[in-house]
Design a protein around this motif. Sequence first.
Motif, mmCIF file in Angstrom:
data_model
loop_
_atom_site.group_PDB
_atom_site.id
_atom_site.type_symbol
_atom_site.label_atom_id
_atom_site.label_comp_id
_atom_site.label_asym_id
_atom_site.label_seq_id
_atom_site.Cartn_x
_atom_site.Cartn_y
_atom_site.Cartn_z
ATOM 1 N N ALA A 63 0.856 -1.189 0.000
ATOM 2 C CA ALA A 63 0.000 0.000 0.000
ATOM 3 C C ALA A 63 0.890 1.237 0.000
ATOM 4 O O ALA A 63 1.961 1.247 0.599
ATOM 5 C CB ALA A 63 -0.921 0.005 1.210
ATOM 6 N N VAL A 64 0.421 2.264 -0.706
ATOM 7 C CA VAL A 64 1.140 3.527 -0.821
ATOM 8 C C VAL A 64 0.141 4.646 -0.560
ATOM 9 O O VAL A 64 -1.036 4.535 -0.913
ATOM 10 C CB VAL A 64 1.746 3.676 -2.239
ATOM 11 N N LEU A 65 0.610 5.721 0.054
ATOM 12 C CA LEU A 65 -0.211 6.905 0.281
ATOM 13 C C LEU A 65 0.175 7.958 -0.749
ATOM 14 O O LEU A 65 1.355 8.269 -0.911
ATOM 15 C CB LEU A 65 0.033 7.443 1.699
ATOM 16 N N VAL A 66 -0.819 8.485 -1.460
ATOM 17 C CA VAL A 66 -0.566 9.538 -2.439
ATOM 18 C C VAL A 66 -1.502 10.705 -2.166
ATOM 19 O O VAL A 66 -2.595 10.529 -1.641
ATOM 20 C CB VAL A 66 -0.743 9.038 -3.898
ATOM 21 N N LYS B 26 -5.364 9.678 -1.359
ATOM 22 C CA LYS B 26 -5.908 8.342 -1.577
ATOM 23 C C LYS B 26 -4.842 7.325 -1.176
ATOM 24 O O LYS B 26 -3.663 7.644 -1.081
ATOM 25 C CB LYS B 26 -6.250 8.104 -3.050
ATOM 26 N N TYR B 27 -5.293 6.109 -0.971
ATOM 27 C CA TYR B 27 -4.389 4.977 -0.808
ATOM 28 C C TYR B 27 -4.337 4.236 -2.146
ATOM 29 O O TYR B 27 -5.323 4.180 -2.871
ATOM 30 C CB TYR B 27 -4.913 4.016 0.264
ATOM 31 N N VAL B 28 -3.185 3.661 -2.438
ATOM 32 C CA VAL B 28 -3.051 2.793 -3.601
ATOM 33 C C VAL B 28 -2.695 1.416 -3.043
ATOM 34 O O VAL B 28 -1.597 1.201 -2.542
ATOM 35 C CB VAL B 28 -1.974 3.296 -4.585
ATOM 36 N N GLU C 89 -4.503 -0.388 -6.920
ATOM 37 C CA GLU C 89 -5.856 0.156 -7.036
ATOM 38 C C GLU C 89 -6.021 1.372 -6.119
ATOM 39 O O GLU C 89 -5.747 1.294 -4.925
ATOM 40 C CB GLU C 89 -6.888 -0.908 -6.660
ATOM 41 N N TYR C 90 -6.485 2.484 -6.685
ATOM 42 C CA TYR C 90 -6.716 3.706 -5.911
ATOM 43 C C TYR C 90 -8.007 3.562 -5.109
ATOM 44 O O TYR C 90 -9.061 3.249 -5.681
ATOM 45 C CB TYR C 90 -6.837 4.919 -6.840
ATOM 46 N N VAL C 91 -7.909 3.775 -3.784
ATOM 47 C CA VAL C 91 -9.093 3.696 -2.924
ATOM 48 C C VAL C 91 -9.083 4.870 -1.949
ATOM 49 O O VAL C 91 -8.028 5.360 -1.547
ATOM 50 C CB VAL C 91 -9.171 2.356 -2.146
ATOM 51 N N ASN C 92 -10.280 5.293 -1.577
ATOM 52 C CA ASN C 92 -10.408 6.343 -0.568
ATOM 53 C C ASN C 92 -10.304 5.750 0.822
ATOM 54 O O ASN C 92 -10.466 4.545 1.024
ATOM 55 C CB ASN C 92 -11.748 7.073 -0.728
ATOM 56 N N ASP C 93 -10.081 6.609 1.777
ATOM 57 C CA ASP C 93 -10.044 6.247 3.185
ATOM 58 C C ASP C 93 -11.397 5.657 3.580
ATOM 59 O O ASP C 93 -12.436 6.091 3.090
ATOM 60 C CB ASP C 93 -9.756 7.514 4.010
ATOM 61 N N ASP C 94 -11.392 4.676 4.484
ATOM 62 C CA ASP C 94 -12.640 4.082 4.982
ATOM 63 C C ASP C 94 -13.465 5.087 5.779
ATOM 64 O O ASP C 94 -14.686 5.017 5.797
ATOM 65 C CB ASP C 94 -12.337 2.882 5.886
ATOM 66 N N GLU C 95 -12.782 5.994 6.473
ATOM 67 C CA GLU C 95 -13.447 6.964 7.343
ATOM 68 C C GLU C 95 -12.863 8.361 7.125
ATOM 69 O O GLU C 95 -12.266 8.937 8.036
ATOM 70 C CB GLU C 95 -13.261 6.565 8.800
ATOM 71 N N PRO C 96 -13.046 8.935 5.934
ATOM 72 C CA PRO C 96 -12.448 10.256 5.687
ATOM 73 C C PRO C 96 -13.199 11.355 6.427
ATOM 74 O O PRO C 96 -14.380 11.207 6.760
ATOM 75 C CB PRO C 96 -12.618 10.426 4.176
ATOM 76 N N GLU C 97 -12.508 12.461 6.693
ATOM 77 C CA GLU C 97 -13.176 13.629 7.258
ATOM 78 C C GLU C 97 -14.226 14.126 6.283
ATOM 79 O O GLU C 97 -15.286 14.574 6.662
ATOM 80 C CB GLU C 97 -12.168 14.748 7.527
#
Length: 98
Positions: A28-31, A67-69, A73-81
């Motif tokens: 996983a990578v944070l972008v 986003k997380y990769v 696969e690019y995915v959003n946070d499970d619990e974003p602000e």
Amino acid sequence: MAVTKKFLKTKPVCKVTFAISAPEAAEAVLVGDFNEWDLTSTPLKKLKNGTFKVVIDLDTEKSYEYKYVIDGEYVNDDEPEALIFNEFANAENSLLAL
């Protein structure tokens, strides 16, 4: 566990912990805005419980899209602000306000 913030008293910086559960994932990578959406600059470390985690310092008084990769696969946070639509990506991104 999504995002946790620890504001520093001595400088306008916040230590932000990003974490996402992905037990089946290999990497996983944070972008985001803070690293110019670079797929190599902010890898997350996989913990034994299947959560990926990283701590980075970000300037306060700003908002950041991210986003997380996960395994490509690019995915959003499970619990974003919040989520914000990004016209360039034609998709929603997670939003963090400091």
